[in-house]
Design an enzyme around this catalytic site. Structure first.
Site, PDB file in Angstrom:
ATOM      1  N   LYS A 261       0.863  -1.187   0.000  1.00  0.00           N
ATOM      2  CA  LYS A 261       0.000   0.000   0.000  1.00  0.00           C
ATOM      3  C   LYS A 261       0.888   1.222   0.000  1.00  0.00           C
ATOM      4  O   LYS A 261       2.011   1.190   0.519  1.00  0.00           O
ATOM      5  CB  LYS A 261      -0.897   0.008   1.247  1.00  0.00           C
TER       6      LYS A 261
HETATM    7  N1  GLU Z   1      -7.233  -0.148  -2.941  1.00  0.00           N
HETATM    8  C1  GLU Z   1      -8.009  -1.325  -3.177  1.00  0.00           C
HETATM    9  C2  GLU Z   1      -8.031  -2.200  -1.950  1.00  0.00           C
HETATM   10  O1  GLU Z   1      -7.922  -1.706  -0.851  1.00  0.00           O
HETATM   11  C3  GLU Z   1      -7.606  -2.041  -4.452  1.00  0.00           C
HETATM   12  C4  GLU Z   1      -6.186  -2.515  -4.493  1.00  0.00           C
HETATM   13  C5  GLU Z   1      -5.786  -3.054  -5.860  1.00  0.00           C
HETATM   14  O2  GLU Z   1      -6.619  -3.115  -6.744  1.00  0.00           O
HETATM   15  O3  GLU Z   1      -4.616  -3.396  -6.000  1.00  0.00           O
HETATM   16  O4  GLU Z   1      -8.222  -3.389  -2.007  1.00  0.00           O
END
Ligand code: GLU
Length: 427
Positions: A117
């Site tokens: 993240k």
């Molecule tokens: N931000 C989204 C999540 O928390 C998607 C992450 C992604 O598609 O890699 O799952």
């Protein structure tokens, strides 16, 4: 390295509440599930956290320096994968906690990815398009050494969207000298994104709620739902549930909200919010605060905003029978215990909101193949993945006589531990 001097170690310093919360769930499950303790310290820390400074020329000629992060938690099951958020609350601990949650989420829906993240500390609403573009391009170039189609694949999260992903794609592609579709997901369809990606998290939330209600011999039609957050996830969830006959009694965004016992017209509210940037004074509905929404009279409560919104102070007042975590980490461990005591079912984030990353996986596969699917295929495949994950969690909860969160964590952590164990350590 001594734990006290290891900045990535969870107990090295006073970490934020959210990082501690992510650990509280991890620790409980690691102990209850009888997992091999040898891998515990390894899984408790991120593999890597990169902090970068991004100096940007602002529209008024000033240079402003923004801080950005990319935390990579674990890649035993495949390349790192996870979103990038733009928000004033972003900090190192937050992205570390979210990266860890992402590892479990990706494993739970059985994607060949690890968890990551990232984020930039900024208020995207206060940046012009030009400033946002320069910031995104600079941030991409700063994290360039650790991202790539086979290394780490970013995606949208709170405060970011398809346009930002297109700038990441372009910056990365310019720097490597060829179009690298697989470097980022959540791209607009016109530049190699997947149809159905934008609504995917909301669609997954709907799939999971429908499956859960079926176990209770209930259905979406006629269910009274309150949704906190009206961004990408909240608005698509509202639209998809309303389209199946749910009565959306309340919705809120950061600073405004509306309540209508007889059901909000979601299409009209979406148009109103798009035009006015607020839900305030939406015709025919009463004003409601975020706190009132969480405790309003409804059957299903869907937190679809930020972490820690359901805490120990609010939990005893929640009237819903089911909480579906469309946001990441919306319930604190203290609140989670209270909800359990009250007999309120929580469908945990790593299950409920996994639809987004699942369609990101489909997008990544399509980009690597240069072969694109139609909407029906994306929606059908997503439903299959979500329903399979729900069935696995439901069966585990029955077998271990535990709540859904514990069951989901048990499955996910076991899969990651197994991958670590089989691969062993390098060198
Ligand atoms: N931000 C989204 C999540 O928390 C998607 C992450 C992604 O598609 O890699 O799952």
């Amino acid at each position: 390295m001594d734990n006290k001097t290891n900045l990535l170690h969870p107990r090295a310093e006073q970490h934020s509440k959210f990082w501690q919360n992510a650990h509280a769930y991890f620790d409980t499950v690691y102990t209850t599930a009888n997992l091999d303790p040898i891998w515990r310290p390894y899984l408790a820390s991120p593999k890597r956290v990169l902090a970068v400074s991004c100096p940007i020329k602002m529209d008024d000629g000033r240079i402003q320096v923004f801080t950005g992060y990319r935390a990579q938690h674990n890649n035993a099951r495949g390349p790192f994968k996870g979103g990038i958020r733009y928000d004033v609350s972003v900090d190192r601990d937050e992205v570390m906690a979210l990266a860890m949650l992402q590892t479990w989420k990706n494993a739970l829906v059985d994607l060949p990815f690890g968890g990551a993240k990232g984020g930039i500390v900024c208020d995207p609403k206060k940046l012009s398009m030009g400033e946002k573009e320069r910031l995104t391009r600079r941030f991409t170039s700063e994290i360039m050494p650790i991202i790539g189609p086979n290394q780490d694949i970013p995606a949208p999260d709170a405060g970011t969207d398809g346009q930002i992903m297109a700038w990441i794609l372009d910056t990365y592609s310019m720097m490597v000298g060829y179009q690298a579709l697989g470097v980022v997901t959540g791209k607009p369809v016109s530049v190699g994104g997947s149809v159905g990606r934008e609504e995917a998290t909301g669609r997954g939330v709907m799939n999971i709620l429908r499956k859960f209600l079926a176990t209770q011999n209930k259905q979406i039609e006629g269910t009274r739902v309150a949704i906190q957050g009206f961004g990408n996830v909240g608005s698509h969830t509202a639209r998809l549930l309303a389209g199946r006959g749910a009565i959306i009694v309340a919705i809120t965004e950061r600073s405004s909200g509306i309540f209508d016992e007889s059901g909000i017209d979601i299409e009209a509210a979406t148009k109103y919010y798009r035009e006015n940037g607020t839900l305030a004074d939406f015709p025919g509905a009463d004003a409601i605060t975020n706190e009132e929404l969480l405790t309003c009279d409804c059957d299903v409560l869907i937190p679809a905003a930020m972490e820690n919104t359901i805490d120990a102070a609010i939990a005893p007042h929640i009237q819903a029978h089911v909480v579906v975590e469309a946001a990441n980490g919306p319930t604190t461990p203290e609140a989670d215990a209270i909800l359990r005591e009250e007999g309120i079912t929580v469908l945990p984030d790593i299950l409920a909101n996994a639809g987004g990353v699942t369609v990101s996986y489909f997008e990544w596969v399509q980009g690597l193949d240069n072969y694109f699917w139609d909407l029906k295929q994306v929606q059908d495949e997503l439903q299959k993945v979500m329903e399979k994950a729900f069935d696995a969690v439901n069966a585990k909860a029955d077998e271990a006589d535990c709540d859904y969160r514990t069951a989901a964590y048990m499955i996910a952590i076991s899969r990651v531990t197994e991958a670590c164990k089989i691969k062993g350590l390098f060198p």
